[in-house]
Design a protein around this motif. Structure first.
Motif, PDB file in Angstrom:
ATOM      1  N   ALA A 117      40.569  42.919  39.313  1.00  0.00           N
ATOM      2  CA  ALA A 117      41.161  44.233  39.573  1.00  0.00           C
ATOM      3  C   ALA A 117      40.829  44.721  40.975  1.00  0.00           C
ATOM      4  N   GLN A 118      39.566  44.507  41.396  1.00  0.00           N
ATOM      5  CA  GLN A 118      39.190  44.921  42.746  1.00  0.00           C
ATOM      6  C   GLN A 118      39.931  44.113  43.799  1.00  0.00           C
ATOM      7  N   ALA A 119      40.087  42.822  43.555  1.00  0.00           N
ATOM      8  CA  ALA A 119      40.753  41.959  44.528  1.00  0.00           C
ATOM      9  C   ALA A 119      42.211  42.352  44.716  1.00  0.00           C
ATOM     10  N   GLN A 120      42.935  42.573  43.614  1.00  0.00           N
ATOM     11  CA  GLN A 120      44.359  42.920  43.760  1.00  0.00           C
ATOM     12  C   GLN A 120      44.532  44.266  44.449  1.00  0.00           C
ATOM     13  N   GLY A 121      43.551  45.155  44.330  1.00  0.00           N
ATOM     14  CA  GLY A 121      43.656  46.448  44.983  1.00  0.00           C
ATOM     15  C   GLY A 121      43.557  46.378  46.484  1.00  0.00           C
ATOM     16  N   LEU A 133      35.720  29.057  32.304  1.00  0.00           N
ATOM     17  CA  LEU A 133      37.133  29.245  31.984  1.00  0.00           C
ATOM     18  C   LEU A 133      37.433  30.699  31.646  1.00  0.00           C
ATOM     19  N   TRP A 134      36.548  31.341  30.914  1.00  0.00           N
ATOM     20  CA  TRP A 134      36.831  32.713  30.540  1.00  0.00           C
ATOM     21  C   TRP A 134      36.651  33.672  31.712  1.00  0.00           C
ATOM     22  N   ILE A 135      35.823  33.301  32.682  1.00  0.00           N
ATOM     23  CA  ILE A 135      35.779  34.079  33.924  1.00  0.00           C
ATOM     24  C   ILE A 135      37.134  34.016  34.614  1.00  0.00           C
ATOM     25  N   ALA A 136      37.727  32.809  34.648  1.00  0.00           N
ATOM     26  CA  ALA A 136      39.062  32.654  35.247  1.00  0.00           C
ATOM     27  C   ALA A 136      40.099  33.466  34.478  1.00  0.00           C
ATOM     28  N   GLY A 137      39.980  33.482  33.146  1.00  0.00           N
ATOM     29  CA  GLY A 137      40.902  34.288  32.352  1.00  0.00           C
ATOM     30  C   GLY A 137      40.752  35.773  32.632  1.00  0.00           C
ATOM     31  N   GLY A 138      39.503  36.222  32.758  1.00  0.00           N
ATOM     32  CA  GLY A 138      39.268  37.621  33.112  1.00  0.00           C
ATOM     33  C   GLY A 138      39.824  37.963  34.482  1.00  0.00           C
ATOM     34  N   LEU A 139      39.645  37.056  35.436  1.00  0.00           N
ATOM     35  CA  LEU A 139      40.226  37.261  36.765  1.00  0.00           C
ATOM     36  C   LEU A 139      41.748  37.408  36.666  1.00  0.00           C
ATOM     37  N   GLY A 140      42.367  36.545  35.863  1.00  0.00           N
ATOM     38  CA  GLY A 140      43.812  36.617  35.700  1.00  0.00           C
ATOM     39  C   GLY A 140      44.259  37.956  35.131  1.00  0.00           C
ATOM     40  N   MET A 141      43.553  38.451  34.115  1.00  0.00           N
ATOM     41  CA  MET A 141      43.916  39.746  33.536  1.00  0.00           C
ATOM     42  C   MET A 141      43.647  40.871  34.528  1.00  0.00           C
ATOM     43  N   GLY A 142      42.552  40.773  35.271  1.00  0.00           N
ATOM     44  CA  GLY A 142      42.247  41.798  36.266  1.00  0.00           C
ATOM     45  C   GLY A 142      43.293  41.887  37.351  1.00  0.00           C
ATOM     46  N   VAL A 143      43.921  40.774  37.658  1.00  0.00           N
ATOM     47  CA  VAL A 143      45.011  40.770  38.633  1.00  0.00           C
ATOM     48  C   VAL A 143      46.313  41.255  37.994  1.00  0.00           C
ATOM     49  N   CYS A 144      46.613  40.755  36.804  1.00  0.00           N
ATOM     50  CA  CYS A 144      47.931  40.994  36.200  1.00  0.00           C
ATOM     51  C   CYS A 144      48.123  42.425  35.708  1.00  0.00           C
ATOM     52  N   VAL A 145      47.129  42.994  35.048  1.00  0.00           N
ATOM     53  CA  VAL A 145      47.328  44.299  34.419  1.00  0.00           C
ATOM     54  C   VAL A 145      47.606  45.391  35.455  1.00  0.00           C
ATOM     55  N   PRO A 146      46.766  45.552  36.496  1.00  0.00           N
ATOM     56  CA  PRO A 146      47.120  46.568  37.500  1.00  0.00           C
ATOM     57  C   PRO A 146      48.394  46.227  38.262  1.00  0.00           C
ATOM     58  N   THR A 147      48.643  44.933  38.493  1.00  0.00           N
ATOM     59  CA  THR A 147      49.840  44.545  39.236  1.00  0.00           C
ATOM     60  C   THR A 147      51.111  44.934  38.491  1.00  0.00           C
TER      61      THR A 147
END
Length: 457
Positions: free
Chosen positions: A314-318, A359-373
Motif C-alpha cells: 500500500a505504501q509503495a503504490q502511494g 509466498l504470503w508476503i508476496a500475496g500481501g504485497l499484491g493485495m496492498g498494491v491492488c486494493v488502493p489501486t
C-alpha cells in the motif's frame, strides 16, 4: 522539482489521522469479535446461534454500503459518516450490554450497518478532501489501517476477554470511536456536497438486503453439503444464487459481469481478487497444521507476514507514478497468482512448508498494491456526484466475493478433511485462485478510463 506535500501535512493532518483511527477501530472490532465470540456465546447461552452474529453483520454491512452510496452522492460524506459512527457505537453498546443472544445479534447488525455507511463516506471524503495526486497515499492510509489490528487484535482482545470480560471488547471501543469521529469534523465541515438532486434507485437497501441474504444462503447451503444433507443444500443454494443474482444486478454497474471498460471492469476485478485471496487465506493455517504438523503460532505467522506485506504494498503504490494504474494493478494480480500457485505446490506430498512464509508476503504485497489501486481507478473515473455510488459498488463487490470465497473454501475443507484428499483439495483451491488472478491480470487493461471519461479533482 518541488516535492509535493504528504497526507500528513498540516492541511490534511487531522483528516488523515481521523481516517486512520476510524478504519483501524472498525478493523479491530472485526478481528476482536472472533476472539471474544466463544466467551460471549457461552455467557448468553447461544451456542446454537453461533453463526448468526457473523451472518447478520455481513447482511447489514451490505445494506449500509448500498444506502451510503446514494446518500453520499446526494448529501456529501458528512451525515452518512457521522450517522455510521453513531450506529456503529450503538451496536457496540448493544453487544456489550446484551443479556440475551438476540440483543447481541442485533448489536452486531448495527455494527455492520454502521461500518457500511462510514466506509463509503470515508472513501468520498478522500475524493473531496485531497487533491488527485495525494489520493493514492490517502487510500494507502485505509489499507495500512488494517495492519495494526491484524497484528495486535487477537492478543489485545484475548487479554481483555480474560482479565476484564468479553463485554469490554465492545464497550472499550466506544470512547475511541467517538474520539476518532471528532478528529474528522473539521474536514467534514469544509467539504461541499455534490448537490445531486436524484440518485439511483430508491430500492437499493432492498437489493442490498437481497444480496446479503443470498450470500448467507449460499454459505448455509455449502454447510449442508458438507454435512451430507444434499436435498436441502440444493434448494437453499438455488434460492441463494437467485437472490444474489437479483441483488447484484441492481447494485453493480451495468456490464460488470462482462468487464465493460472503465468502472465496471474495476468493480469486477476487485471482486475476483478479493474472493481468491480470502478463500486461500482462510485455509492457510489449517493446511499448515494438517499437512505439515506445525503448531498454532507457526501456522498463523504467514497471516502476520501477509499483513506486513499488505502495508508495504500500500505504501509503495502511494508513491509510484509509473507505470500507470492499470499496469500497477496487473503487477499486483500477477504477484497474487504466483503466491497462490506456490501455496498450491506446498500442499503436495514431500514439499516443505517454509515457502508459504515468503509466498504470503508476496500475496500481501499484491493485495496492498491492488486494493488502493482499484480505489484510485474508480475515483479517477467518477464525477463528484458519482463517487458514492461507484465506491458502494466497489465495496459490495469486495465484501460479497470475500464471503463467497471463504464459504466455498469452507465447503471444500468439509468435503475433504476426513479423507486422504485434503492436500489435493487445498492444492486445487490454490491453483483455481491463481487462475482467477491470472485471468484478472489479463483483463486489467480494461480498467483504464473510457476516452474522455477521466475526471479531474
Amino acid at each position: 522539482m518541488t516535492r509535493s506535500p504528504g497526507v500528513f501535512a498540516p492541511r490534511w493532518r487531522l483528516t488523515s489521522i481521523g481516517i486512520a483511527a476510524a478504519i483501524s477501530l472498525f478493523a479491530f472490532e472485526g478481528i476482536a469479535v472472533a476472539t471474544a465470540m466463544p466467551a460471549a456465546v457461552r455467557a448468553l447461552h447461544g451456542l446454537a446461534f453461533f453463526g448468526w452474529p457473523f451472518s447478520t453483520f455481513l447482511v447489514m454491512n451490505l445494506v449500509g454500503l448500498g444506502v451510503a452510496g446514494q446518500w453520499c452522492d446526494r448529501a456529501g460524506p458528512r451525515r452518512p459518516l457521522l450517522t455510521g459512527i453513531a450506529v456503529f457505537t450503538a451496536g457496540l453498546l448493544l453487544a456489550g450490554t446484551a443479556g440475551h443472544m438476540a440483543v447481541f445479534v442485533a448489536g452486531r447488525g448495527a455494527q455492520g450497518l454502521g461500518v457500511g455507511l462510514a466506509s463509503i463516506a470515508v472513501f468520498q471524503l478522500v475524493a473531496l478532501a485531497y487533491p488527485a495526486e495525494l489520493r493514492p497515499r490517502a487510500l494507502a492510509i485505509i489499507s495500512a489501517a488494517y495492519v495494526l489490528p491484524a497484528l495486535v487484535g487477537p492478543v489485545v482482545a484475548g487479554t481483555v476477554t480474560t482479565h476484564a470480560g468479553w463485554r469490554w471488547v465492545f464497550l472499550g471501543l466506544v470512547p475511541l470511536v467517538l474520539g476518532g469521529g471528532l478528529t474528522l469534523r473539521p474536514a467534514l465541515r469544509t467539504v461541499r456536497p455534490p448537490g445531486r438532486e436524484t440518485v439511483g434507485r430508491s430500492r437499493t437497501p432492498l437489493f442490498a438486503l437481497l444480496a446479503g441474504a443470498g450470500v448467507v444462503a449460499l454459505q448455509s447451503g455449502g454447510g449442508a453439503v458438507a454435512a451430507g444433507r444434499t436435498a436441502p443444500a440444493v434448494l437453499l443454494s438455488a434460492a441463494g444464487l437467485a437472490a444474489l443474482w437479483a441483488g447484484l444486478r441492481a447494485l453493480l454497474p451495468p456490464g460488470t459481469a462482462r468487464l465493460r471498460r472503465g468502472v465496471p471492469a474495476v468493480v469486477a476485478l476487485r471482486g475476483l481478487l478479493a474472493g481468491a485471496f480470502y478463500a486461500v487465506e482462510s485455509v492457510v493455517p489449517l493446511t499448515l497444521v494438517t499437512l505439515h504438523g506445525l503448531g498454532t503460532v507457526a501456522s498463523g505467522l504467514p497471516l502476520l507476514a501477509g499483513a506486513l506485506g499488505w502495508w508495504a504494498g500500500a505504501q509503495a503504490q502511494g508513491r509510484l507514478t509509473a507505470p500507470g494504474r492499470a499496469a500497477l494493478l496487473r503487477c499486483g494480480l500477477a504477484a497474487l497468482a504466483c503466491c497462490f500457485a506456490g501455496v498450491a505446490v506446498t500442499c503436495l506430498p514431500g514439499v516443505p512448508a517454509w515457502p508459504v512464509y515468503p509466498l504470503w508476503i508476496a500475496g500481501g504485497l499484491g493485495m496492498g498494491v491492488c486494493v488502493p489501486t482499484t480505489g484510485v481507478l474508480v475515483l479517477d473515473q467518477s464525477a463528484a456526484d458519482e463517487t458514492g455510488g461507484n465506491a458502494s459498488a466497489l465495496q459490495i463487490s469486495d465484501v460479497t466475493a470475500a464471503g463467497l470465497g471463504t464459504g466455498a473454501a469452507g465447503v471444500l475443507v468439509g468435503a475433504t478433511a476426513a479423507g486422504p484428499g485434503f492436500g489435493a483439495g487445498m492444492a486445487s483451491l490454490g491453483l483455481l485462485a491463481a487462475a482467477v488472478c491470472a485471468a484478472a491480470a489479463a483483463g486489467a487493461a480494461r480498467t483504464t478510463p473510457v476516452r474522455g471519461r477521466a475526471v479531474a479533482a
